[in-house]
Enzyme design. Structure first.
Site, PDB file in Angstrom:
ATOM      1  N   ASP A   1       0.833  -1.115   0.018  1.00  0.00           N
ATOM      2  CA  ASP A   1       0.093   0.045   0.065  1.00  0.00           C
ATOM      3  C   ASP A   1       0.844   1.274  -0.024  1.00  0.00           C
ATOM      4  O   ASP A   1       1.491   1.627   1.087  1.00  0.00           O
ATOM      5  CB  ASP A   1      -0.935  -0.078   1.215  1.00  0.00           C
ATOM      6  CG  ASP A   1      -1.604   1.166   1.510  1.00  0.00           C
ATOM      7  OD1 ASP A   1      -1.945   2.130   0.449  1.00  0.00           O
ATOM      8  OD2 ASP A   1      -1.900   1.551   2.548  1.00  0.00           O
TER       9      ASP A   1
ATOM     10  N   ASN B   1       1.034   8.473   0.454  1.00  0.00           N
ATOM     11  CA  ASN B   1       1.755   9.756   0.327  1.00  0.00           C
ATOM     12  C   ASN B   1       2.653   9.852   1.355  1.00  0.00           C
ATOM     13  O   ASN B   1       3.585  10.410   0.893  1.00  0.00           O
ATOM     14  CB  ASN B   1       0.581  10.993   0.389  1.00  0.00           C
ATOM     15  CG  ASN B   1      -0.186  11.051  -0.844  1.00  0.00           C
ATOM     16  OD1 ASN B   1       0.301  11.204  -2.018  1.00  0.00           O
ATOM     17  ND2 ASN B   1      -1.368  11.144  -0.669  1.00  0.00           N
ATOM     18  N   THR B   2       2.440   9.405   2.515  1.00  0.00           N
ATOM     19  CA  THR B   2       3.467   9.387   3.452  1.00  0.00           C
ATOM     20  C   THR B   2       4.347   8.139   3.726  1.00  0.00           C
ATOM     21  O   THR B   2       5.522   8.306   3.740  1.00  0.00           O
ATOM     22  CB  THR B   2       2.903   9.871   5.032  1.00  0.00           C
ATOM     23  OG1 THR B   2       2.177  11.247   4.782  1.00  0.00           O
ATOM     24  CG2 THR B   2       3.966   9.926   6.129  1.00  0.00           C
TER      25      THR B   2
ATOM     26  N   GLY C   1      -8.753   7.732  -5.675  1.00  0.00           N
ATOM     27  CA  GLY C   1      -7.641   7.234  -4.895  1.00  0.00           C
ATOM     28  C   GLY C   1      -7.777   5.867  -4.918  1.00  0.00           C
ATOM     29  O   GLY C   1      -8.849   5.472  -4.341  1.00  0.00           O
TER      30      GLY C   1
ATOM     31  N   ASP D   1      -6.544   3.821  -2.370  1.00  0.00           N
ATOM     32  CA  ASP D   1      -6.758   3.483  -1.236  1.00  0.00           C
ATOM     33  C   ASP D   1      -8.123   3.513  -0.770  1.00  0.00           C
ATOM     34  O   ASP D   1      -8.774   2.843   0.172  1.00  0.00           O
ATOM     35  CB  ASP D   1      -6.138   4.392  -0.175  1.00  0.00           C
ATOM     36  CG  ASP D   1      -5.797   5.810  -0.535  1.00  0.00           C
ATOM     37  OD1 ASP D   1      -6.520   6.163  -1.515  1.00  0.00           O
ATOM     38  OD2 ASP D   1      -5.732   6.698   0.616  1.00  0.00           O
ATOM     39  N   ARG D   2      -8.860   4.787  -1.350  1.00  0.00           N
ATOM     40  CA  ARG D   2     -10.526   4.925  -0.944  1.00  0.00           C
ATOM     41  C   ARG D   2     -11.193   3.875  -1.605  1.00  0.00           C
ATOM     42  O   ARG D   2     -12.294   3.472  -0.859  1.00  0.00           O
ATOM     43  CB  ARG D   2     -10.693   6.271  -1.533  1.00  0.00           C
ATOM     44  CG  ARG D   2      -9.718   7.605  -1.081  1.00  0.00           C
ATOM     45  CD  ARG D   2     -10.142   8.658  -1.456  1.00  0.00           C
ATOM     46  NE  ARG D   2     -11.341   9.347  -0.925  1.00  0.00           N
ATOM     47  CZ  ARG D   2     -11.915  10.520  -1.206  1.00  0.00           C
ATOM     48  NH1 ARG D   2     -11.251  11.286  -2.226  1.00  0.00           N
ATOM     49  NH2 ARG D   2     -13.010  10.974  -0.745  1.00  0.00           N
TER      50      ARG D   2
ATOM     51  N   THR E   1      -2.420  11.202   5.512  1.00  0.00           N
ATOM     52  CA  THR E   1      -1.711  12.355   5.160  1.00  0.00           C
ATOM     53  C   THR E   1      -3.037  13.665   4.969  1.00  0.00           C
ATOM     54  O   THR E   1      -2.781  14.558   5.386  1.00  0.00           O
ATOM     55  CB  THR E   1      -1.012  12.584   3.770  1.00  0.00           C
ATOM     56  OG1 THR E   1      -0.129  11.318   4.039  1.00  0.00           O
ATOM     57  CG2 THR E   1      -0.335  13.631   3.744  1.00  0.00           C
TER      58      THR E   1
END
Length: 260
Positions: free
Chosen positions: A6, A9-10, A108, A110-111, A133
């Site tokens: 996964d 962004n961070t 996105g 992840d969503r 993030t």
């Protein structure tokens, strides 16, 4: 074993699945320039701590919101694990859920993965709050279709902006204000109250408005690292799911392999 990746962004999170169970998970700061060779040096050492070798991994699935990171993660899979990775939302690992929004290609990964995992468990109208993030609020209906949501600055981004754009405000640690006070007597306590309780108020307000707009019984699922902290100070969440995105990757992989 399946390696689910996964790429956020961070952080990039690597999870090793044995069947439906996460046997190990590791995270590393996201850097789109990090090469496959750099990844594998780090990952090999962590696998060895678990008593495993690279050869234990025989399948890889990647979900990413950082397009530039995908190439090196793909090279990692092909060069060191000898497998072509599945990529969430593509080919055999296509979403399999309706994205009922104006621009579905911009949602996105992840969503969507969170929606897939939450619907698999609860099969009703759902609001998913992911503390990353950014803090995202995602809505799925009882059929599992993604209906849209909200994107808000993550609480650490908000804190960084407050400190970075002022001359005298100090950097503070993020925690619940002492004694649950909403009246601060020092600069630091006033900052913490503004950030923390302001964020709780945003969460509760958006959840209330979202439920009212849906108009049906709705389960609120929280995920992401800071969900535990906020859960202790609000009744807005019905349940915490710490590994929702990774579970979504596992479900996509299982569906793809079953279909093939």
């Amino acid at each position: 074993m399946l390696l689910a990746i996964d790429a956020g962004n961070t952080n990039v999170v690597f999870a090793l699945f044995e069947g439906d169970t996460i046997k190990a998970r590791w995270r590393i700061a996201t850097d789109a320039r990090r090469t496959a060779d750099e990844y594998v040096v780090w990952l090999r050492q962590l696998l060895e701590l678990e008593g495993l070798a690279l050869s234990a991994i025989d399948a890889v699935i990647i979900g990413t919101v950082v397009p530039r990171a995908l190439h090196n993660l793909t090279v990692l899979s092909e060069k060191y694990f000898g497998v072509s990775p599945m990529v969430a939302g593509r080919g055999d690992a296509s979403w399999g859920v309706a994205l009922d929004v104006a621009q579905p290609d911009t949602v996105g990964a992840d969503r969507v993965l969170n929606v897939i995992a939450a619907h698999e468990k609860y099969k009703q109208d759902i609001v998913i709050i992911d503390f990353g993030t950014a803090t995202t609020f995602d809505v799925a209906d009882y059929d599992g279709a993604y209906k849209g949501g909200v994107i808000a600055p993550g609480i650490n981004l908000s804190l960084d902006a407050l400190v970075g754009k002022t001359a005298q405000l100090p950097r503070i640690a993020l925690e619940a204000p002492e004694d649950n006070s909403v009246i601060g007597t020092t600069t630091e306590s006033q900052m913490l109250i503004g950030i923390f309780w302001g964020y709780v108020a945003m969460i509760e307000g958006l959840v209330e408005r979202t439920k009212k707009q849906i108009g049906r019984p709705t389960k609120v699922v929280a995920t992401g690292g800071l969900s535990i902290l906020f859960d202790e100070h609000t009744d807005a969440f019905d349940i915490l799911e710490s590994d929702l995105t990774l579970q979504g990757l596992l479900i996509l992989y299982q569906r793809a392999t079953h279909a093939s």
